[in-house]
Design a protein around this motif. Structure first.
Motif, PDB file in Angstrom:
ATOM      1  N   GLY A 164      38.413  42.542  51.019  1.00 14.72           N
ATOM      2  CA  GLY A 164      39.253  43.418  50.222  1.00 14.72           C
ATOM      3  C   GLY A 164      40.709  43.004  50.255  1.00 14.72           C
ATOM      4  O   GLY A 164      41.416  43.078  49.237  1.00 14.72           O
ATOM      5  N   ALA A 165      41.186  42.552  51.423  1.00 14.70           N
ATOM      6  CA  ALA A 165      42.582  42.131  51.543  1.00 14.70           C
ATOM      7  C   ALA A 165      42.851  40.920  50.648  1.00 14.70           C
ATOM      8  O   ALA A 165      43.876  40.848  49.958  1.00 14.70           O
ATOM      9  CB  ALA A 165      42.906  41.805  52.993  1.00 14.70           C
ATOM     10  N   SER A 192      33.695  36.453  50.469  1.00 13.20           N
ATOM     11  CA  SER A 192      32.408  36.910  50.990  1.00 13.20           C
ATOM     12  C   SER A 192      31.620  35.760  51.596  1.00 13.20           C
ATOM     13  O   SER A 192      31.012  35.884  52.667  1.00 13.20           O
ATOM     14  CB  SER A 192      31.604  37.573  49.867  1.00 13.20           C
ATOM     15  OG  SER A 192      30.349  38.016  50.342  1.00 13.20           O
ATOM     16  N   ASP A 248      35.945  39.285  59.136  1.00 15.92           N
ATOM     17  CA  ASP A 248      35.046  40.413  58.922  1.00 15.92           C
ATOM     18  C   ASP A 248      35.196  40.901  57.493  1.00 15.92           C
ATOM     19  O   ASP A 248      36.037  40.414  56.725  1.00 15.92           O
ATOM     20  CB  ASP A 248      35.317  41.539  59.919  1.00 15.92           C
ATOM     21  CG  ASP A 248      36.770  41.998  59.890  1.00 15.92           C
ATOM     22  OD1 ASP A 248      37.263  42.353  58.802  1.00 15.92           O
ATOM     23  OD2 ASP A 248      37.410  41.980  60.959  1.00 15.92           O
ATOM     24  N   ALA A 249      34.396  41.893  57.132  1.00 16.14           N
ATOM     25  CA  ALA A 249      34.328  42.333  55.740  1.00 16.14           C
ATOM     26  C   ALA A 249      35.652  42.892  55.230  1.00 16.14           C
ATOM     27  O   ALA A 249      35.927  42.845  54.027  1.00 16.14           O
ATOM     28  CB  ALA A 249      33.224  43.385  55.596  1.00 16.14           C
ATOM     29  N   SER A 250      36.503  43.407  56.111  1.00 11.93           N
ATOM     30  CA  SER A 250      37.787  43.960  55.664  1.00 11.93           C
ATOM     31  C   SER A 250      38.672  42.894  55.043  1.00 11.93           C
ATOM     32  O   SER A 250      39.533  43.195  54.198  1.00 11.93           O
ATOM     33  CB  SER A 250      38.508  44.626  56.838  1.00 11.93           C
ATOM     34  OG  SER A 250      38.869  43.669  57.818  1.00 11.93           O
ATOM     35  N   ALA A 251      38.474  41.633  55.446  1.00 16.36           N
ATOM     36  CA  ALA A 251      39.288  40.537  54.905  1.00 16.36           C
ATOM     37  C   ALA A 251      38.978  40.279  53.436  1.00 16.36           C
ATOM     38  O   ALA A 251      39.834  39.763  52.699  1.00 16.36           O
ATOM     39  CB  ALA A 251      39.069  39.270  55.723  1.00 16.36           C
ATOM     40  N   ARG A 295      41.197  40.018  47.949  1.00 19.54           N
ATOM     41  CA  ARG A 295      41.137  40.442  46.551  1.00 19.54           C
ATOM     42  C   ARG A 295      42.430  41.132  46.125  1.00 19.54           C
ATOM     43  O   ARG A 295      42.954  40.860  45.032  1.00 19.54           O
ATOM     44  CB  ARG A 295      39.939  41.368  46.339  1.00 19.54           C
ATOM     45  CG  ARG A 295      39.707  41.778  44.882  1.00 19.54           C
ATOM     46  CD  ARG A 295      38.445  42.618  44.744  1.00 19.54           C
ATOM     47  NE  ARG A 295      38.180  42.936  43.350  1.00 19.54           N
ATOM     48  CZ  ARG A 295      38.731  43.954  42.700  1.00 19.54           C
ATOM     49  NH1 ARG A 295      39.587  44.749  43.335  1.00 19.54           N
ATOM     50  NH2 ARG A 295      38.427  44.163  41.437  1.00 19.54           N
ATOM     51  N   ARG A 296      42.969  41.992  46.973  1.00 20.31           N
ATOM     52  CA  ARG A 296      44.197  42.719  46.626  1.00 20.31           C
ATOM     53  C   ARG A 296      45.382  41.764  46.466  1.00 20.31           C
ATOM     54  O   ARG A 296      46.187  41.906  45.530  1.00 20.31           O
ATOM     55  CB  ARG A 296      44.501  43.768  47.694  1.00 20.31           C
ATOM     56  CG  ARG A 296      43.568  44.985  47.640  1.00 20.31           C
ATOM     57  CD  ARG A 296      44.070  46.090  48.544  1.00 20.31           C
ATOM     58  NE  ARG A 296      44.029  45.718  49.957  1.00 20.31           N
ATOM     59  CZ  ARG A 296      42.983  45.876  50.745  1.00 20.31           C
ATOM     60  NH1 ARG A 296      41.855  46.371  50.258  1.00 20.31           N
ATOM     61  NH2 ARG A 296      43.044  45.538  52.026  1.00 20.31           N
ATOM     62  N   VAL A 320      33.137  34.954  55.024  1.00 22.69           N
ATOM     63  CA  VAL A 320      32.816  35.948  56.042  1.00 22.69           C
ATOM     64  C   VAL A 320      31.357  35.837  56.478  1.00 22.69           C
ATOM     65  O   VAL A 320      31.037  35.914  57.674  1.00 22.69           O
ATOM     66  CB  VAL A 320      33.128  37.370  55.525  1.00 22.69           C
ATOM     67  CG1 VAL A 320      32.572  38.427  56.472  1.00 22.69           C
ATOM     68  CG2 VAL A 320      34.635  37.558  55.362  1.00 22.69           C
ATOM     69  N   SER A 345      36.808  37.387  45.570  1.00 24.52           N
ATOM     70  CA  SER A 345      35.869  38.186  46.361  1.00 24.52           C
ATOM     71  C   SER A 345      34.625  37.379  46.708  1.00 24.52           C
ATOM     72  O   SER A 345      34.114  37.455  47.836  1.00 24.52           O
ATOM     73  CB  SER A 345      35.475  39.457  45.603  1.00 24.52           C
ATOM     74  OG  SER A 345      36.585  40.311  45.428  1.00 24.52           O
TER      75      SER A 345
END
Length: 335
Positions: free
Chosen positions: A21-22, A53, A16-19, A24-25, A56, A49
């Motif tokens: 950001g994870a 994306s 999902d989209a939360s992955a 990228r961090r 996902v 990213s």
């Protein structure tokens, strides 16, 4: 070059989209730790990213590996793997503005410009493997002729499989160890095997395996294999105990290398070293029994022309046994 043990690998499920950001961090943190400046760290973040994306939005069972490259802390390596739907024309997808699934296909175009090295293999109905790396300008380039990948079973944090590589240009020596079982105790056995490998630079495969066998007596033991590839002489020396699979691979067939039965650290029927001739443009592949040995590159036309990272990612995706730790190491044999 110093021998190398596997780095801390970060495997992320891209569900999902939360992955996004994870991913990228983690990539940015590794870039900063590796000495990347702010501008180059930003490039890493953008490329990761984009890749995340794409996984996902379009992939099936997409996962991403992010790590410091095993050969250089100044290089960040990313491997993206999915099981479909794949792309019929990768070249077209790299062109900015190409539409895919109703969205702008800018992901691969951006990645191709931002990454220092990248490679992709995509097959309709089978999925895509995308590998990219980024390094600090002026730092020693990490080797591209070998790649080891490993992942733990299920939700385990520690992986009982491990690899290490010592690439000295004309020759390369490598080890794969599968600690008995899985989890922390299995990882302890493999870690000890890697320590012995590091301690015996310049030693023959048979001698290294013998030393590993002696050292693992205080652990639960495991399977181990060591190969020494002489790229100029076109030969490979190999020794192993247990069920690590070693293969010499060409486009149309493969040849198995022989290990002796047993468990390193507990019982082995006399370590034996054998020598094998290497084909032009061939590979040496070592893997634990976390991968089945039924694979064949004949089912992947053209895969042999890709980077070691893409080949390793493909084998791990399609042939890993989900109920066990898995490790695969791919070495290019050409000078």
């Amino acid at each position: 070059m110093d021998p190398l043990t596997p780095p801390q690998d970060h495997w992320l499920r891209m569900e999902d989209a939360s992955a996004i950001g994870a991913a990228r961090r983690i990539a940015i943190a590794l870039a900063k730790a590796g000495g990347f400046d702010e501008e180059r760290t930003g490039r890493v973040g953008v490329a990761v990213s984009e890749a995340a994306s794409n996984l996902v939005k379009h992939a099936t069972a997409g996962v991403m590996l992010i790590r410091s490259h095993p050969e250089a802390a100044t290089t960040v390596e990313v491997v993206c793997v999915d099981e479909g739907p794949g792309m019929a024309d990768v070249t077209a997808k790299i062109q900015d503005g190409h539409s895919t699934s109703g969205t702008l296909g800018i992901g691969l175009g951006a990645i191709s410009r931002l990454a220092d090295t990248w490679d992709v293999d995509s097959r309709p109905g089978r999925g895509t493997v995308l590998c990219m790396s980024f390094r600090v300008p002026g730092s020693v380039a990490a080797g591209t002729r070998e790649c080891g990948l490993y992942r733990p079973v299920g939700e385990e944090v520690a992986c009982g499989d491990a690899f290490a590589v010592r690439d000295e240009g004309g020759t390369v020596t490598a080890i794969v160890c599968d600690g008995l079982g899985h989890g922390i105790a299995a990882a302890a056995a493999s870690t000890e095997a890697m320590r012995v490998f590091r301690s015996h630079a310049g030693t023959s495969p048979g001698e290294i395996v013998t030393r590993v066998h002696e050292a693992l007596g205080g652990t639960r033991g495991g399977a181990v294999a060591v190969v020494h590839v002489d790229r100029a002489a076109r030969t490979a020396a190999y020794a192993g105990v247990g069920n690590i699979s070693g293969w010499i691979v060409r486009a149309d067939r493969r040849q198995g290398m022989v290990s002796v039965p047993g468990i390193a650290g507990h019982r082995a029927r006399g370590v034996r070293e054998a020598s094998y001739d290497l084909p032009d443009h061939g590979l040496v592949v070592l893997h634990s029994d976390g991968l089945t040995d039924r694979w064949s590159l004949q089912t992947y036309p053209g895969l042999l022309t890709h980077s070691a990272s893409v080949i390793a990612g493909t084998l791990l995706r399609d042939w890993a046994v989900r109920r066990d730790d898995a490790c695969v190491l791919v070495l290019r044999a050409e000078p």
